[in-house]
Design a protein around this motif. Structure first.
Motif, mmCIF file in Angstrom:
data_model
loop_
_atom_site.group_PDB
_atom_site.id
_atom_site.type_symbol
_atom_site.label_atom_id
_atom_site.label_comp_id
_atom_site.label_asym_id
_atom_site.label_seq_id
_atom_site.Cartn_x
_atom_site.Cartn_y
_atom_site.Cartn_z
ATOM 1 N N UNK A 35 -88.231 -20.688 -11.754
ATOM 2 C CA UNK A 35 -87.845 -21.837 -12.574
ATOM 3 C C UNK A 35 -86.481 -21.615 -13.221
ATOM 4 N N UNK A 36 -86.230 -20.421 -13.742
ATOM 5 C CA UNK A 36 -84.942 -20.124 -14.377
ATOM 6 C C UNK A 36 -83.817 -20.173 -13.345
ATOM 7 N N UNK A 37 -84.064 -19.631 -12.161
ATOM 8 C CA UNK A 37 -83.053 -19.672 -11.112
ATOM 9 C C UNK A 37 -82.751 -21.103 -10.705
ATOM 10 N N UNK A 38 -83.782 -21.906 -10.490
ATOM 11 C CA UNK A 38 -83.598 -23.303 -10.103
ATOM 12 C C UNK A 38 -82.850 -24.068 -11.192
ATOM 13 N N UNK A 39 -83.239 -23.871 -12.449
ATOM 14 C CA UNK A 39 -82.600 -24.586 -13.556
ATOM 15 C C UNK A 39 -81.137 -24.173 -13.699
ATOM 16 N N UNK A 40 -80.835 -22.898 -13.537
ATOM 17 C CA UNK A 40 -79.440 -22.468 -13.666
ATOM 18 C C UNK A 40 -78.581 -23.041 -12.554
ATOM 19 N N UNK A 41 -79.079 -23.086 -11.340
ATOM 20 C CA UNK A 41 -78.317 -23.693 -10.238
ATOM 21 C C UNK A 41 -78.150 -25.188 -10.471
ATOM 22 N N UNK A 42 -79.190 -25.849 -10.955
ATOM 23 C CA UNK A 42 -79.122 -27.289 -11.222
ATOM 24 C C UNK A 42 -78.091 -27.599 -12.308
ATOM 25 N N UNK A 43 -78.113 -26.844 -13.412
ATOM 26 C CA UNK A 43 -77.141 -27.094 -14.483
ATOM 27 C C UNK A 43 -75.729 -26.708 -14.069
ATOM 28 N N UNK A 44 -75.598 -25.707 -13.222
ATOM 29 C CA UNK A 44 -74.284 -25.372 -12.677
ATOM 30 C C UNK A 44 -73.751 -26.516 -11.824
ATOM 31 N N UNK A 45 -74.629 -27.126 -11.048
ATOM 32 C CA UNK A 45 -74.253 -28.288 -10.230
ATOM 33 C C UNK A 45 -73.828 -29.450 -11.130
ATOM 34 N N UNK A 46 -74.579 -29.716 -12.194
ATOM 35 C CA UNK A 46 -74.223 -30.810 -13.094
ATOM 36 C C UNK A 46 -72.909 -30.546 -13.825
ATOM 37 N N UNK A 47 -72.651 -29.314 -14.149
ATOM 38 C CA UNK A 47 -71.452 -28.961 -14.891
ATOM 39 C C UNK A 47 -70.192 -29.119 -14.036
ATOM 40 N N UNK A 48 -70.298 -28.906 -12.751
ATOM 41 C CA UNK A 48 -69.150 -28.979 -11.874
ATOM 42 C C UNK A 48 -68.701 -30.400 -11.612
#
Length: 49
Positions: A35-48
């Motif tokens: 869950x932490x890995x998925x959330x970090x990739x998702x927020x990284x995608x949103x931030x870009x």
């Protein structure tokens, strides 16, 4: 030819030697990691974008 049948009257006792003490904790840690890995990739995608 007839099959030879073995007639043994041995009482088989099954010992519960498998220990599941750490299984629940391991599953929780693995789930939290996913869950932490998925959330970090998702927020990284949103931030870009």
């Amino acid at each position: 030819m007839a099959k030879a049948e073995l007639k043994t009257k041995q009482k088989t006792e099954v010992e519960d030697s498998s220990s599941l003490k750490g299984t629940l904790a391991s599953v929780f840690f693995l789930g939290i990691f996913i869950v932490v890995t998925w959330a970090s990739v998702y927020f990284l995608y949103l931030k870009r974008f």
